[in-house]
Design a protein around this motif. Structure first.
Motif: not given
Ligand code: ADP
Ligand code: ZN
Length: 626
Positions: A26-27, A62-63, A94-97, A123-125
């Motif tokens: 996230f920097g 949660y992330q 770069g998150i696998r979502a 993560l899946v919404y």
């Protein structure tokens, strides 16, 4: 030889530490508020209820655990229209979502489901209605699960303004997946809703984390309606000529009219309400998120979950339905932490109309009583001469010392006048007319207007007739409003705006209690409060109108961001927030290492965009050709 055994077992990478992910992905250098405590608790497998204001940083709660814990984090969100954007933003990091909702083709949905089962997603919404389908439950049972995050958890509250029946089904998660940690998140603070969430989502063993609800970057203001369209226009022209913002109106018709009127006055304004065709609504939402400087004119149907960080103002052209609604709606401004405005125009008619709606509703008595209390609190907030932030936070049970320095009453303390005699006349007039007329008729009687209604009722023969000709109609309306807010008058339940005496009125009528009221219109002080003219404090500066002395570089950075966003079909803020661009402008990084040090630049964005922005800055530093 356990050591050998250990060596020969397949090497599993140690789980990354939350602080490392915060910086690398996230920097950001430091957690905010309760973030770290929540993350530790959920990483360790605990359930949590997280209450934090909008913009407080709930998503990371949660992330990050979803990235630390093995398996897929399932995020339940009621907002299908926003899932694409949320996922776009994560992919940029770069998150696998991915997301699963009705907008996907069967083929796309199949791919996402396969990735879930194989644990190839972080993560899946998912929309809540899908979650409780038997086929989906079966899918979840085959998926390695990191956690469930229940976003906008207040949607489970049946008395709340955002109730979603599908949320009631979510209690099954506790039964079916008892060992998967669940984290419920909301920006709604009040105790009753909190208890309802715990109860309906079976979170009795969850730890509750309550963040401070103050939003220091939001400047609160409320002005008395006096030609509110012109007031709004003045506010927008002086303070937000090119900014993105939301204008809330009470009805669909008013939304349509206000949007086209703002359009005629040079603003890029779009309407949004539940009566529009879904396709058009989608387009407008999309444009609001993707383009810059759009003013969304909307009913309350718009806004929940909108995580556009650079909404610079929220204006209420009509009063909201209560303090929670007001807090939620204004909270959409300034999520990026930069200065933002919450501006409201209110009047007695608004309040009486909302009161009449509550009185006429079919809801149970107890519910209606609660709604009335909410409206009373709102009027009290509007009329207060004290620090608005203190009143607002006080409503949510959070003490605040006042003198915030960033609300209209603190910036320009209102003056008050001794209104004892006027109050006595007003109350006597209510009593003499039979306690069933509204402020307009009462004002006519007090001012001695011999109009048809007054004469038809014989009210020109009352002692109160003409007793108040020293105040004009606006001033009398102000008196009536403030008497209601002070509990010295009450609205009757007729729905016609009739006013009656309260149990405290007698103290004023007998002369045992004095009344001081705020000046609304009289004198230059009040005029300034209204219009934001030269004597009001400097308007909130807009980050889109850079005043940092380098408008050319600022515009160049924004142009680069817009170009990169357009190429990928994502909103500009998904590339970098304004706050990150501002830091670039300030620090002018000339190496990748310097770019990496800017808040909001994680490793993925550094790799994707670091060079492009560095080049823009280098270009600005070079002497211009010719
Ligand atoms: P919420 O969901 O509570 O409204 P978000 O999770 O969208 O808030 O966060 C609001 C903003 O704050 C986002 O722009 C996010 O990137 C930023 N943010 C969150 N946590 C931090 C942090 N620890 N340091 C810096 N910025 C943060
Ligand atoms: Zn204040």
């Amino acid at each position: 030889m356990t050591g050998d055994l250990f060596e020969s077992s397949p090497q599993r990478e140690p789980a990354p530490r939350p602080a490392e992910i915060l910086l690398r992905v996230f920097g950001y250098r430091a957690f905010r508020g309760h973030q770290e405590a929540v993350i530790q608790h959920v990483v360790a497998g605990g359930d949590a209820l997280v209450l934090m204001p909008t913009g407080g940083g709930k998503s990371l709660c949660y992330q990050i655990p979803a990235l630390v814990r093995p398996g897929v984090g399932v995020v339940i969100s009621p907002l299908i229209a926003l899932m694409q954007n949320q996922v776009d933003a994560l992919v940029q990091l770069g998150i696998r979502a991915a997301f699963l909702n009705s907008t996907l083709s069967a083929e796309e949905a199949r791919r996402v489901q396969a990735a879930m089962v194989e644990g190839r997603l972080d993560l899946v919404y998912v929309a809540p209605e899908r979650l409780t389908l038997p086929r989906f439950t079966a899918l979840l049972e085959r998926t390695p699960l990191a956690l469930f995050a229940i976003d906008e958890a207040h949607c489970v509250s049946q008395w709340g303004h955002d109730f979603r029946p599908e949320y009631l089904g979510l209690s099954f998660l506790a039964e079916r997946f008892p060992i998967v940690p669940r984290i419920a998140l909301t920006a709604t603070a009040d105790q009753a809703t909190r208890a309802e969430i715990v109860d309906r989502l079976c979170l009795r063993n969850a730890q509750t984390f309550v963040g401070g609800f103050d939003r220091p970057n939001i400047r609160y203001r409320a002005v008395v309606k006096d030609g509110e369209r012109a007031q709004l226009l003045r506010f927008l022209r002086t303070e937000h000529p090119r900014d993105a913002g939301v204008v809330y109106c009470l009805t669909r018709k008013r939304v349509e009219q206000t949007a086209s009127w703002l359009g005629r006055n040079g603003f890029r304004a779009l309407p949004y309400h539940a009566g529009m065709p879904p396709e058009e609504r989608r387009t407008h939402l999309d444009r609001f998120l993707r383009e810059e400087g759009i003013v969304m004119v909307a009913t309350v149907a718009f806004g929940m979950g909108i995580d556009k960080p650079d909404i610079r103002f929220v204006a209420h052209l009509d009063a909201p339905k209560g303090m929670e609604a007001y807090y939620q709606e204004t909270g959409r401004a300034g999520r990026d932490g930069l200065p933002a405005n919450a501006w409201m125009a209110y009047g007695l008619a608004d309040w009486l109309r909302l009161r009449a709606l509550v009185d006429a509703s079919e809801a149970p008595v107890e519910h209606r009583r609660m709604e009335r209390r909410k409206l009373d609190a709102l009027l009290g907030y509007c009329e207060t001469p004290a620090c608005r932030r203190a009143v607002l936070l006080g409503y949510f049970g959070e003490p605040h010392p006042g003198s915030c320095g960033n609300c209209d009453n603190c910036l320009r303390p209102p003056t008050t006048w001794d209104a004892t005699a006027a109050a006595r006349s007003a109350l006597a007039c209510v009593s003499q007319t039979g306690a069933r007329f509204g402020a307009t008729h009462l004002t006519d009687v007090l001012r001695g207007n011999r109009n048809d209604r007054v004469q038809g009722l014989g009210h020109e023969r009352l002692a109160a007739f003409g007793a108040g000709s020293d105040l004009d109609a606006r001033q009398w309306h102000s008196v009536f409003r403030q008497l209601i807010a002070a509990g010295l008058l009450e609205a009757d339940a007729s729905g016609f705006g009739g006013l009656r005496l309260s149990s405290s009125s007698g103290e004023v009528l007998t002369g045992s209690r004095g009344v001081r009221l705020r000046h609304d219109f009289a004198g230059p002080a009040a005029a300034d409060r209204e219009s934001g003219s030269r004597r009001t404090p400097r308007p909130v500066t807009s980050p889109l109108r850079s005043d940092e002395g380098e408008p050319a570089l600022w515009e160049a950075l924004r142009a680069k961001r817009a170009e990169l966003a357009r190429l990928q079909g994502v909103p500009a803020y998904v590339i970098f927030h304004d706050s990150t661009l501002r830091e670039m402008l300030r620090r002018r990084p000339l190496t990748l290492q310097d770019v990496a040090a800017i808040p909001g630049v994680g490793s993925s964005k550094l790799e994707r965009y670091g060079r492009a922005f560095m080049d823009v800055i280098r270009g600005a530093g070079a002497p211009s050709p010719g």
